[in-house]
Write a protein that holds these residues in place. Sequence first.
Motif, mmCIF file in Angstrom:
data_model
loop_
_atom_site.group_PDB
_atom_site.id
_atom_site.type_symbol
_atom_site.label_atom_id
_atom_site.label_comp_id
_atom_site.label_asym_id
_atom_site.label_seq_id
_atom_site.Cartn_x
_atom_site.Cartn_y
_atom_site.Cartn_z
ATOM 1 N N SER A 95 -8.803 -7.853 0.780
ATOM 2 C CA SER A 95 -9.587 -8.293 -0.016
ATOM 3 C C SER A 95 -10.649 -6.867 -0.568
ATOM 4 O O SER A 95 -11.190 -6.955 -1.767
ATOM 5 N N VAL A 96 -10.631 -5.832 -0.096
ATOM 6 C CA VAL A 96 -11.104 -4.665 -0.448
ATOM 7 C C VAL A 96 -9.966 -3.631 -0.375
ATOM 8 O O VAL A 96 -8.979 -3.585 0.413
ATOM 9 N N MET A 97 -10.089 -2.507 -1.256
ATOM 10 C CA MET A 97 -9.123 -1.452 -1.066
ATOM 11 C C MET A 97 -9.034 -0.851 0.173
ATOM 12 O O MET A 97 -10.352 -0.382 0.692
ATOM 13 N N PRO A 98 -8.063 -0.548 0.898
ATOM 14 C CA PRO A 98 -8.180 0.069 2.259
ATOM 15 C C PRO A 98 -8.570 1.379 1.783
ATOM 16 O O PRO A 98 -8.476 2.051 1.130
ATOM 17 N N PRO A 99 -9.649 1.956 2.843
ATOM 18 C CA PRO A 99 -10.423 3.392 2.949
ATOM 19 C C PRO A 99 -9.251 4.540 2.675
ATOM 20 O O PRO A 99 -9.608 5.315 1.813
ATOM 21 N N LEU A 100 -7.944 4.442 3.243
ATOM 22 C CA LEU A 100 -7.194 5.307 2.795
ATOM 23 C C LEU A 100 -6.800 5.530 1.277
ATOM 24 O O LEU A 100 -6.349 6.435 0.725
ATOM 25 N N THR A 101 -6.350 4.182 0.868
ATOM 26 C CA THR A 101 -6.229 4.133 -0.533
ATOM 27 C C THR A 101 -7.246 4.721 -1.564
ATOM 28 O O THR A 101 -7.101 5.222 -2.624
ATOM 29 N N LYS A 102 -8.328 4.237 -1.209
ATOM 30 C CA LYS A 102 -9.405 4.809 -1.967
ATOM 31 C C LYS A 102 -9.690 6.230 -1.823
ATOM 32 O O LYS A 102 -9.999 6.913 -2.867
ATOM 33 N N LEU A 103 -9.464 6.788 -0.669
ATOM 34 C CA LEU A 103 -9.552 8.401 -0.490
ATOM 35 C C LEU A 103 -8.584 9.099 -1.585
ATOM 36 O O LEU A 103 -8.872 9.860 -2.132
ATOM 37 N N LYS A 104 -7.331 8.184 -1.660
ATOM 38 C CA LYS A 104 -6.442 8.683 -2.525
ATOM 39 C C LYS A 104 -6.739 8.855 -3.913
ATOM 40 O O LYS A 104 -6.507 9.844 -4.807
ATOM 41 N N VAL A 105 -7.590 7.736 -4.133
ATOM 42 C CA VAL A 105 -7.982 7.610 -5.718
ATOM 43 C C VAL A 105 -9.038 8.403 -6.032
ATOM 44 O O VAL A 105 -9.298 8.979 -7.118
ATOM 45 N N THR A 106 -10.180 8.383 -4.983
ATOM 46 C CA THR A 106 -11.430 9.253 -5.228
ATOM 47 C C THR A 106 -11.136 10.748 -5.096
ATOM 48 O O THR A 106 -11.933 11.534 -5.915
ATOM 49 N N GLY B 24 -5.697 15.157 -3.788
ATOM 50 C CA GLY B 24 -4.569 14.887 -2.878
ATOM 51 C C GLY B 24 -4.858 15.217 -1.362
ATOM 52 O O GLY B 24 -4.322 15.086 -0.611
ATOM 53 N N VAL B 25 -5.672 16.476 -1.311
ATOM 54 C CA VAL B 25 -5.675 17.333 -0.120
ATOM 55 C C VAL B 25 -6.214 16.413 0.977
ATOM 56 O O VAL B 25 -5.586 16.595 2.285
ATOM 57 N N LYS B 26 -7.424 15.727 0.775
ATOM 58 C CA LYS B 26 -7.923 14.757 1.999
ATOM 59 C C LYS B 26 -6.946 13.830 2.323
ATOM 60 O O LYS B 26 -7.019 13.417 3.352
ATOM 61 N N TYR B 27 -6.389 13.260 1.284
ATOM 62 C CA TYR B 27 -5.546 12.170 1.751
ATOM 63 C C TYR B 27 -4.409 12.909 2.658
ATOM 64 O O TYR B 27 -4.205 12.139 3.808
ATOM 65 N N ILE B 28 -3.693 13.598 2.338
ATOM 66 C CA ILE B 28 -2.680 14.300 3.003
ATOM 67 C C ILE B 28 -3.037 14.446 4.618
ATOM 68 O O ILE B 28 -2.438 14.208 5.549
ATOM 69 N N LYS B 29 -4.151 15.292 4.519
ATOM 70 C CA LYS B 29 -4.720 15.604 6.169
ATOM 71 C C LYS B 29 -5.183 14.336 6.638
ATOM 72 O O LYS B 29 -4.597 14.058 7.932
ATOM 73 N N ALA B 30 -5.898 13.576 5.905
ATOM 74 C CA ALA B 30 -6.077 12.293 6.806
ATOM 75 C C ALA B 30 -5.035 11.484 7.434
ATOM 76 O O ALA B 30 -4.893 10.851 8.559
ATOM 77 N N THR C 201 0.905 -1.139 -0.152
ATOM 78 C CA THR C 201 -0.003 0.145 0.107
ATOM 79 C C THR C 201 0.911 1.158 -0.076
ATOM 80 O O THR C 201 0.467 2.290 -0.359
ATOM 81 N N GLY C 202 2.113 1.048 0.567
ATOM 82 C CA GLY C 202 3.073 2.218 0.387
ATOM 83 C C GLY C 202 3.649 2.365 -1.052
ATOM 84 O O GLY C 202 4.431 3.229 -1.344
ATOM 85 N N GLY C 203 3.122 1.425 -1.896
ATOM 86 C CA GLY C 203 3.401 1.816 -3.367
ATOM 87 C C GLY C 203 2.264 2.330 -4.154
ATOM 88 O O GLY C 203 2.230 2.838 -5.110
ATOM 89 N N LEU C 204 0.988 2.850 -3.447
ATOM 90 C CA LEU C 204 -0.008 3.485 -3.705
ATOM 91 C C LEU C 204 -0.482 4.722 -3.231
ATOM 92 O O LEU C 204 -1.109 5.608 -3.674
ATOM 93 N N HIS C 205 -0.097 4.881 -1.897
ATOM 94 C CA HIS C 205 0.042 6.198 -1.142
ATOM 95 C C HIS C 205 1.176 6.504 -0.394
ATOM 96 O O HIS C 205 1.680 5.412 -0.044
ATOM 97 N N GLY C 206 1.695 7.895 -0.526
ATOM 98 C CA GLY C 206 2.671 8.209 0.446
ATOM 99 C C GLY C 206 2.644 7.993 1.955
ATOM 100 O O GLY C 206 1.428 8.092 2.536
ATOM 101 N N LEU C 207 3.857 7.889 2.564
ATOM 102 C CA LEU C 207 3.978 7.516 3.906
ATOM 103 C C LEU C 207 5.139 8.337 4.730
ATOM 104 O O LEU C 207 6.117 8.336 4.004
#
Length: 289
Positions: free
Chosen positions: A257-268, A272-278, A141-147
């Motif tokens: 089995s499902v996309m984790p919520p944070l990964t989903k947030l990054k996609v939807t 990027g603002v919401k992801y970074i804040k979350a 998941t560290g390949g899909l959103h930053g940490l």
Amino acid sequence: EKKVVLITGCSSGIGLSLAVRLASDTSKTFKVYATMRNLAKKERLLESVKGLHRDTLEILQMDVTDRQSILNARDKVVEKRVDILVCNAGVGMMGPLEVQSLDSMRHILEVNLFGTIQTIQVFLSKMKAQGHGRILVTGSTGGLHGLPFNEVYCASKFAIEGACESLAVLLQHFNIQVSLIECGPVNSDFLINLQKAELGDASLQQVDDQTLSLYEKYLQHCSMVFQNAAQDTEDIVKVFLDAIHSANPAFRYFTNSVMPPLTKLKVTESDGVKYIKAMSKIIFADEDQ
Ligand code: NAD
């Protein structure tokens, strides 16, 4: 005829569990070439398979950063073909970016990115020629959103996403399916093998206090996540098996089995603002965001 599987990074963790599971499969469908950089570490794997699987398991030396060792391993595959290639070897890196040396950053990219790519390169022509194949890659998941404090590790894992997605488009024309098994935290030797800046390290003395206190929070968050939410390697292996047994494997599998919520947030939320804040709120428990 057995399916020939070659796996990288089998001395511990996900690679070891996958090798054991496939080599012990009651159907005896698989011939597993479990590869590892250092053959001195093969005891753990041998103990896990309990010596019962001489006809389904072979252990080979392979350092994914050493092209010659990949070629040597390939030449030792007696079937002269690999049906399923599993690129799994990888190493983590944690700490403030300021303290990472160019050599240590290069090492992460050498293993995670070029190691994966050159392993695929070595097996690709033969796979194309044989007209079928599977390439499975342990993603993160560290390949899909930053940490935070994982900049270089995430860069290496993001890069793998790009390489694999690009390949997947092409390789479907050769009946080769590429799949990424996207893992969150997993109980393996990852945290032991990781290149990590420790809070007492002399190198951290040059880092500003605010970064250090955020890093301390990150480390606490990280150990909490690994204690409470990490999956066992067997759970990851099940997802590999899903992909292996599927006639039409997906490009991406999420181990929960499902996309984790944070990964989903990054996609939807693509700005990027919401992801970074979350993410900041979760890790640093920011009260003011
Ligand atoms: P691990 O440290 O137990 O296994 C990684 C293996 O890769 C080790 O056996 C190590 O010896 C091997 N390796 C390192 N450098 C190598 C090289 N140059 N050549 C060959 N092998 C080499 O950890 P793991 O969790 O089983 O890691 C497997 C994969 O899963 C890695 O790619 C990792 O990035 C990924 N991953 C792990 C987690 C996690 O939380 N554990 C999360 C997401 C993704």
